[in-house]
Write an enzyme that holds these catalytic residues in place. Sequence first.
Site, PDB file in Angstrom:
ATOM      1  N   THR A   1      79.512 -30.921 143.049  1.00 29.09           N
ATOM      2  CA  THR A   1      80.334 -31.874 143.798  1.00 29.09           C
ATOM      3  C   THR A   1      79.598 -33.200 143.951  1.00 29.09           C
ATOM      4  O   THR A   1      78.433 -33.229 144.322  1.00 29.09           O
ATOM      5  CB  THR A   1      80.622 -31.294 145.199  1.00 29.09           C
ATOM      6  OG1 THR A   1      81.117 -29.984 145.040  1.00 29.09           O
ATOM      7  CG2 THR A   1      81.620 -32.150 145.957  1.00 29.09           C
TER       8      THR A   1
ATOM      9  N   TYR B   1      74.373 -28.368 141.015  1.00 33.65           N
ATOM     10  CA  TYR B   1      74.525 -28.657 142.456  1.00 33.65           C
ATOM     11  C   TYR B   1      73.688 -29.903 142.711  1.00 33.65           C
ATOM     12  O   TYR B   1      72.766 -29.906 143.489  1.00 33.65           O
ATOM     13  CB  TYR B   1      73.987 -27.436 143.224  1.00 33.65           C
ATOM     14  CG  TYR B   1      74.276 -27.350 144.688  1.00 33.65           C
ATOM     15  CD1 TYR B   1      75.579 -27.367 145.178  1.00 33.65           C
ATOM     16  CD2 TYR B   1      73.231 -27.196 145.608  1.00 33.65           C
ATOM     17  CE1 TYR B   1      75.827 -27.242 146.539  1.00 33.65           C
ATOM     18  CE2 TYR B   1      73.477 -27.073 146.960  1.00 33.65           C
ATOM     19  CZ  TYR B   1      74.781 -27.087 147.418  1.00 33.65           C
ATOM     20  OH  TYR B   1      75.025 -26.955 148.766  1.00 33.65           O
TER      21      TYR B   1
ATOM     22  N   HIS C   1      75.883 -34.190 148.840  1.00 32.57           N
ATOM     23  CA  HIS C   1      76.710 -32.981 148.998  1.00 32.57           C
ATOM     24  C   HIS C   1      75.864 -31.811 149.485  1.00 32.57           C
ATOM     25  O   HIS C   1      76.237 -31.114 150.435  1.00 32.57           O
ATOM     26  CB  HIS C   1      77.389 -32.624 147.674  1.00 32.57           C
ATOM     27  CG  HIS C   1      78.091 -31.304 147.696  1.00 32.57           C
ATOM     28  ND1 HIS C   1      79.246 -31.091 148.407  1.00 32.57           N
ATOM     29  CD2 HIS C   1      77.786 -30.101 147.120  1.00 32.57           C
ATOM     30  CE1 HIS C   1      79.633 -29.823 148.263  1.00 32.57           C
ATOM     31  NE2 HIS C   1      78.764 -29.210 147.487  1.00 32.57           N
TER      32      HIS C   1
ATOM     33  N   TYR D   1      78.818 -14.734 149.324  1.00 32.00           N
ATOM     34  CA  TYR D   1      77.792 -15.442 148.544  1.00 32.00           C
ATOM     35  C   TYR D   1      76.352 -14.966 148.743  1.00 32.00           C
ATOM     36  O   TYR D   1      75.485 -15.263 147.934  1.00 32.00           O
ATOM     37  CB  TYR D   1      77.896 -16.953 148.756  1.00 32.00           C
ATOM     38  CG  TYR D   1      77.121 -17.533 149.919  1.00 32.00           C
ATOM     39  CD1 TYR D   1      75.915 -18.213 149.701  1.00 32.00           C
ATOM     40  CD2 TYR D   1      77.581 -17.404 151.215  1.00 32.00           C
ATOM     41  CE1 TYR D   1      75.210 -18.750 150.757  1.00 32.00           C
ATOM     42  CE2 TYR D   1      76.881 -17.937 152.269  1.00 32.00           C
ATOM     43  CZ  TYR D   1      75.694 -18.613 152.047  1.00 32.00           C
ATOM     44  OH  TYR D   1      75.000 -19.134 153.093  1.00 32.00           O
TER      45      TYR D   1
ATOM     46  N   ASP E   1      86.427 -28.346 140.448  1.00 31.67           N
ATOM     47  CA  ASP E   1      85.924 -26.979 140.560  1.00 31.67           C
ATOM     48  C   ASP E   1      86.445 -26.364 141.864  1.00 31.67           C
ATOM     49  O   ASP E   1      85.750 -26.338 142.879  1.00 31.67           O
ATOM     50  CB  ASP E   1      84.389 -27.005 140.530  1.00 31.67           C
ATOM     51  CG  ASP E   1      83.799 -25.637 140.330  1.00 31.67           C
ATOM     52  OD1 ASP E   1      84.505 -24.758 139.790  1.00 31.67           O
ATOM     53  OD2 ASP E   1      82.637 -25.437 140.712  1.00 31.67           O
TER      54      ASP E   1
ATOM     55  N   GLN F   1      84.202 -17.436 149.621  1.00 30.77           N
ATOM     56  CA  GLN F   1      82.830 -17.816 149.262  1.00 30.77           C
ATOM     57  C   GLN F   1      81.843 -17.461 150.388  1.00 30.77           C
ATOM     58  O   GLN F   1      80.773 -16.913 150.143  1.00 30.77           O
ATOM     59  CB  GLN F   1      82.804 -19.325 148.990  1.00 30.77           C
ATOM     60  CG  GLN F   1      81.454 -19.873 148.561  1.00 30.77           C
ATOM     61  CD  GLN F   1      81.487 -21.404 148.380  1.00 30.77           C
ATOM     62  OE1 GLN F   1      82.536 -22.051 148.512  1.00 30.77           O
ATOM     63  NE2 GLN F   1      80.349 -21.976 148.082  1.00 30.77           N
TER      64      GLN F   1
ATOM     65  N   LYS G   1      84.997 -18.863 143.508  1.00 29.75           N
ATOM     66  CA  LYS G   1      84.910 -19.985 142.565  1.00 29.75           C
ATOM     67  C   LYS G   1      85.604 -19.693 141.244  1.00 29.75           C
ATOM     68  O   LYS G   1      86.003 -20.626 140.544  1.00 29.75           O
ATOM     69  CB  LYS G   1      83.437 -20.244 142.238  1.00 29.75           C
ATOM     70  CG  LYS G   1      82.618 -20.699 143.407  1.00 29.75           C
ATOM     71  CD  LYS G   1      82.873 -22.153 143.653  1.00 29.75           C
ATOM     72  CE  LYS G   1      81.886 -22.705 144.653  1.00 29.75           C
ATOM     73  NZ  LYS G   1      82.064 -24.143 144.785  1.00 29.75           N
TER      74      LYS G   1
ATOM     75  N   ARG H   1      73.380 -24.580 157.933  1.00 32.98           N
ATOM     76  CA  ARG H   1      72.055 -24.211 158.448  1.00 32.98           C
ATOM     77  C   ARG H   1      71.511 -25.173 159.494  1.00 32.98           C
ATOM     78  O   ARG H   1      70.436 -24.956 160.033  1.00 32.98           O
ATOM     79  CB  ARG H   1      71.035 -24.137 157.290  1.00 32.98           C
ATOM     80  CG  ARG H   1      71.236 -22.994 156.342  1.00 32.98           C
ATOM     81  CD  ARG H   1      70.159 -22.992 155.267  1.00 32.98           C
ATOM     82  NE  ARG H   1      70.243 -24.184 154.419  1.00 32.98           N
ATOM     83  CZ  ARG H   1      71.061 -24.281 153.363  1.00 32.98           C
ATOM     84  NH1 ARG H   1      71.802 -23.269 153.019  1.00 32.98           N
ATOM     85  NH2 ARG H   1      71.102 -25.384 152.662  1.00 32.98           N
TER      86      ARG H   1
HETATM   87 CA    CA Z   1      81.015 -26.558 141.809  1.00 33.02          CA
END
Ligand code: CA
Length: 418
Positions: free
Chosen positions: A351, A130, A135, A246, A235, A242, A255, A144
């Site tokens: 990403t 990540y 991103h 999650y 992906d 999600q 995913k 958030r």
């Molecule tokens: Ca990914």
Amino acid sequence: MSIEKLNTWVDVPEGSDFTIYNLPFGIYSVAKGERRAGIAIGEQIIDLSYLQENGMLDGLDLSDGIFQREVLNDFISCGKQTWTNLRMRLHELLEESNETLKDHADKAFVDQADAKMHMPVQVGDYTDFYSSEEHATNVGIMFRGKDNALMPNWKHIPVGYHGRASSIIVSGEPFHRPQGQILPKDAEKPVFGPTKLLDIELEMAFITGAASKLGQTIPTEQAEDFIFGMVLFNDWSARDIQKWEYVPLGPFLGKSFASSISPWIVTLDALEYFKVDGPKQNPEVLPYLKFEGKKSYDINLEVFLKPQNGEEEKISTSNHKFLYWNIAQQLAHQTVNGCNINAGDMYGSGTISGKEPDSYGSLLELTWAGNNPIKLKDGSERKFLLDHDTIVIRGHCEKDEIRIGFGEVKTEILPAKI
Ligand code: CA
């Protein structure tokens, strides 16, 4: 770094991704024939097993039949010295004045147009990082708010999770829109059905070539010796599934239904010339994440959307060099607890978004959670993907008129299997 200029007797069209500087590895078959390993050059594929059987790879210490397997795992397990030696031998054989392979060209070459490409490796384990600050910030703002966009750990840890290896598919293979649990807006209970928020993630993945032992750590200065090469990586993500699933353990069925890769693995040897400095890292990272020299790659990335019966349209332009954490840091982090790695394992970058809105690597960001739909030339709009949309990702490096590229990863979305 400089590069030795190379000329080849093979016809390589202007603008080709597959120049003599590239020589990516893939697994292909022709007609109903068996799968075998090949190297792309121009619009052709070099049959490596033909070269081996005809003595052109003698002295490289390769076991018999190593290029006639269904995947490249056995070859890449041989280690970096073997990959580099084979590359040097191919450069000799393809060099303008060399007649050895040229005399066999009618038997040793296959047109890419006649070949079907397959998964190049058997993927044992798949990690998804990540690592794009832009991103992670964009998603953080949406979920958030601006003040807590980046989590406190993000600039200290190359954040990642273990993904699903079995559903990694090669370019050209379609998949069905996944179904799952979704919590409708303002509802208290979930419903079951096809995802309404099907998204892409523009990523690249590196593939490890050499295995490590349980308990062994791989420092950043050795990481590149363990990495065979890279592919384009889409992906796929179902944002509604999600969002409901999650917490607390992270991504799962939103995913794991599919991740698509490009069929040609571009080696780190080929990418070496296109290394650049990455973003400045502040605050200072812990000692095991420190590194020396250039560890980022200047790889231009483009995403195209093709509606059913419509034309391909570019929806994003990004670059691998935007990543905050580089691949050496990712592998050092992956193994710092003693976790072992294997040949054929895949590591998604996360990403890859840039600073500009047209460089975002997901529809979630490009449409800002569906608030700014993308307008297509056929008059339709996209917040997220529709059935029979096709997504194509392309990537290439270019410097001083030397170009290498990844080809493409192209995938059509089929309707849910209801
Ligand atoms: Ca990914």
